[in-house]
Motif scaffolding. Structure first.
Motif, mmCIF file in Angstrom:
data_model
loop_
_atom_site.group_PDB
_atom_site.id
_atom_site.type_symbol
_atom_site.label_atom_id
_atom_site.label_comp_id
_atom_site.label_asym_id
_atom_site.label_seq_id
_atom_site.Cartn_x
_atom_site.Cartn_y
_atom_site.Cartn_z
ATOM 1 N N GLU A 13 -7.875 16.366 -5.415
ATOM 2 C CA GLU A 13 -9.276 16.815 -5.421
ATOM 3 C C GLU A 13 -9.679 17.381 -4.064
ATOM 4 N N GLY A 14 -8.806 18.212 -3.500
ATOM 5 C CA GLY A 14 -9.122 18.908 -2.258
ATOM 6 C C GLY A 14 -8.923 18.108 -0.994
ATOM 7 N N VAL A 15 -8.466 16.865 -1.111
ATOM 8 C CA VAL A 15 -8.226 16.025 0.068
ATOM 9 C C VAL A 15 -6.726 15.895 0.282
ATOM 10 N N ARG A 16 -6.284 16.113 1.509
ATOM 11 C CA ARG A 16 -4.875 15.994 1.852
ATOM 12 C C ARG A 16 -4.587 14.566 2.312
ATOM 13 N N TYR A 17 -3.818 13.828 1.527
ATOM 14 C CA TYR A 17 -3.474 12.449 1.861
ATOM 15 C C TYR A 17 -2.048 12.406 2.404
ATOM 16 N N SER A 18 -1.912 11.947 3.635
ATOM 17 C CA SER A 18 -0.613 11.848 4.289
ATOM 18 C C SER A 18 0.188 10.682 3.726
ATOM 19 N N HIS A 19 1.512 10.666 4.003
ATOM 20 C CA HIS A 19 2.314 9.484 3.675
ATOM 21 C C HIS A 19 2.103 8.373 4.704
ATOM 22 N N ILE A 20 1.431 8.695 5.824
ATOM 23 C CA ILE A 20 1.161 7.698 6.860
ATOM 24 C C ILE A 20 -0.089 6.917 6.478
ATOM 25 N N ILE A 21 0.041 5.604 6.413
ATOM 26 C CA ILE A 21 -1.067 4.739 6.009
ATOM 27 C C ILE A 21 -1.703 4.088 7.229
ATOM 28 N N ASP A 22 -3.029 4.072 7.263
ATOM 29 C CA ASP A 22 -3.751 3.281 8.260
ATOM 30 C C ASP A 22 -3.863 1.861 7.706
ATOM 31 N N ILE A 71 0.839 -1.196 0.000
ATOM 32 C CA ILE A 71 0.000 0.000 0.000
ATOM 33 C C ILE A 71 0.879 1.253 0.000
ATOM 34 N N VAL A 72 1.922 1.235 0.808
ATOM 35 C CA VAL A 72 2.846 2.370 0.869
ATOM 36 C C VAL A 72 3.416 2.669 -0.513
ATOM 37 N N LYS A 73 3.822 1.625 -1.231
ATOM 38 C CA LYS A 73 4.416 1.828 -2.554
ATOM 39 C C LYS A 73 3.411 2.398 -3.549
ATOM 40 N N LEU A 74 2.150 1.972 -3.465
ATOM 41 C CA LEU A 74 1.130 2.528 -4.363
ATOM 42 C C LEU A 74 0.921 4.018 -4.100
ATOM 43 N N TRP A 75 0.925 4.401 -2.822
ATOM 44 C CA TRP A 75 0.692 5.810 -2.511
ATOM 45 C C TRP A 75 1.929 6.669 -2.751
ATOM 46 N N ARG A 76 3.117 6.066 -2.740
ATOM 47 C CA ARG A 76 4.297 6.821 -3.187
ATOM 48 C C ARG A 76 4.114 7.229 -4.649
ATOM 49 N N ARG A 77 3.597 6.308 -5.445
ATOM 50 C CA ARG A 77 3.314 6.606 -6.852
ATOM 51 C C ARG A 77 2.271 7.721 -6.952
ATOM 52 N N SER A 78 1.277 7.680 -6.078
ATOM 53 C CA SER A 78 0.219 8.687 -6.113
ATOM 54 C C SER A 78 0.754 10.082 -5.811
ATOM 55 N N ARG A 79 1.732 10.165 -4.899
ATOM 56 C CA ARG A 79 2.313 11.474 -4.598
ATOM 57 C C ARG A 79 3.037 12.048 -5.824
ATOM 58 N N ILE A 131 -5.968 -2.322 -8.537
ATOM 59 C CA ILE A 131 -4.626 -2.591 -8.016
ATOM 60 C C ILE A 131 -4.597 -2.407 -6.509
ATOM 61 N N LEU A 132 -5.309 -1.392 -6.021
ATOM 62 C CA LEU A 132 -5.362 -1.138 -4.583
ATOM 63 C C LEU A 132 -6.016 -2.308 -3.849
ATOM 64 N N ASN A 133 -7.102 -2.825 -4.380
ATOM 65 C CA ASN A 133 -7.777 -3.956 -3.739
ATOM 66 C C ASN A 133 -6.906 -5.205 -3.733
ATOM 67 N N GLU A 134 -6.151 -5.395 -4.790
ATOM 68 C CA GLU A 134 -5.242 -6.542 -4.832
ATOM 69 C C GLU A 134 -4.150 -6.403 -3.765
ATOM 70 N N ALA A 135 -3.624 -5.178 -3.614
ATOM 71 C CA ALA A 135 -2.598 -4.944 -2.601
ATOM 72 C C ALA A 135 -3.154 -5.141 -1.195
ATOM 73 N N LYS A 136 -4.415 -4.769 -0.978
ATOM 74 C CA LYS A 136 -5.028 -4.925 0.342
ATOM 75 C C LYS A 136 -5.049 -6.382 0.793
ATOM 76 N N SER A 137 -5.141 -7.282 -0.166
ATOM 77 C CA SER A 137 -5.205 -8.708 0.179
ATOM 78 C C SER A 137 -3.872 -9.233 0.695
ATOM 79 N N LYS A 138 -2.808 -8.424 0.583
ATOM 80 C CA LYS A 138 -1.482 -8.831 1.047
ATOM 81 C C LYS A 138 -1.131 -8.216 2.398
#
Length: 375
Positions: free
Chosen positions: A262-271, A135-143, A153-160
């Motif tokens: 889209e107006g939402v601030r997404y942190s690098h910290i993942i829940d 998940i961290v790696k996917l959101w690094r790409r998003s930044r 892809i996100l749902n597939e990563a969640k299964s891991k």
């Protein structure tokens, strides 16, 4: 209590700053003892961050040998635990168990890191989870691309992600295909504990090791009660100062590492529980008996937030008296109210001692005051 004064727009770097007084207290220690040791400081880049070692030793040769031993231990642990180095043991072990379908033998250092990570995942109800790496790696790409990861892809990563996708036994590590570990939320704490152990094995007890703001502290400097440490805030001043010895203290937060989509601030910290980034700006500091515990719980503190942290930490204190010494456990969490472009007020959630220290510092004008206490 509520305060209306706004914080400055530029946030200070999230770091714990250790300040050591240059004048010794001659009333509590003899001049002969003061002359027997000298203060030394060494710095190096280790585990991708600047590391500083401060300690008192009887000679330059002892100091240099001790510092070299600390750097060697950092390098050993980095070669084991790095999620950036494709040749690190933690990555190679995942590849080995994936390719063979069998358990991969692992070193004592990796076993300890994974056992500690699993324990803190259970204790924090999943707020700390070493399997969050995909998940961290996917959101690094998003930044970089300023867009959410594709849902498929996100749902597939969640299964891991989770406790059920891997386990350990005496034969080694078993992990499901695609599982990768990110132990960045605990690795520095482990390294800090090991650094202090290395120093103490060489007779150096009055010491402080600083890995980019996460600290492991040994005995105080000669003639003092402790090392003076400034605890991080979201302002340009520390929240407060305290004198510390024989503890670990770590900070987690997201002042600068985020993306707005889209107006939402997404942190690098993942829940890890929902596999989504935090959307609340925050900084959390934990004081604990060891660097390992402080590092892991600081990572979890921001995820748990004001609603869950007090209950979870109280439960850990009750269930794990050997892990957390109540006289050496405290936390401070500062969170920004609202979303992007909204209020600049902050909410503070803290253990009783840290809340009092913060209130006293605020009353004396030493600390930032643009916060309100949590309900």
């Amino acid at each position: 209590m509520k305060f209306s004064r706004s914080l400055r727009t530029t946030l200070a770097a999230l770091t714990i700053v250790a300040l050591v007084a240059s004048v010794m207290n001659y009333r509590t220690v003899g001049a002969e003892e003061l002359r027997s040791v000298t203060r030394f400081e060494f710095t190096a880049e280790k585990m991708g961050v600047p590391v500083r070692v401060l300690f008192y030793a009887p000679s330059e040769s002892v100091a240099e040998e001790a510092a070299e031993a600390v750097w060697a231990r950092f390098d050993e642990l980095n070669a084991t635990l790095s999620d950036w180095d494709p040749e690190s043991e933690i990555i190679q072990a995942c590849r080995a168990t994936e390719a063979s379908g069998e358990r991969a033998p692992i070193s004592a250092d990796l076993r300890r890191a994974l056992e500690e990570s699993r324990k803190f995942c259970e204790l924090t109800r999943g707020a700390f989870d070493p399997t969050v790496s995909p998940i961290v790696k996917l959101w690094r790409r998003s930044r970089y691309f300023h867009e959410r990861p594709p849902e498929k892809i996100l749902n597939e990563a969640k299964s891991k992600v989770g406790l059920d996708v891997w386990d350990l036994n005496e034969d080694g590590l078993r992990a499901d295909p695609g599982v990768r570990f990110d132990v960045g939320g605990i690795a520095k704490g482990i390294a800090l504990d090991e650094a202090l152990r290395v120093l103490q094995a060489r007779g150096v007890y009055s010491a402080l090791v600083d890995a980019s703001g996460d600290l492991r502290i040994g005995d105080p400097p000669p003639g003092r009660e402790g090392w003076r440490v400034g605890v991080s805030s979201l302002d340009d001043r520390p929240a407060f100062y305290c004198e510390l010895s024989n503890v670990g203290i770590a900070t987690s937060g997201d002042a600068n590492r985020y993306v707005e989509i889209e107006g939402v601030r997404y942190s690098h910290i993942i829940d890890p529980r929902i596999c989504e980034p935090l959307t609340t700006r925050c900084v959390g500091t934990v004081l604990a008996p060891t660097g390992t515990t402080a590092d892991a719980l600081a990572s979890a503190l921001c995820v748990l937030g004001r609603d869950e942290a007090p209950e979870v930490f109280a439960q850990i204190l009750r269930a794990e008296p050997a892990l957390l010494d109540e006289s050496r456990f405290d936390y401070l969490l500062l969170e920004k109210s609202g979303g992007v472009g909204e209020s600049d007020d902050y909410v503070v959630t803290a253990s009783p001692r840290f809340l009092k220290m913060y209130a006293d510092a605020r009353a004396s004008g030493e600390a930032s005051s643009a916060v309100r206490e949590s309900e």
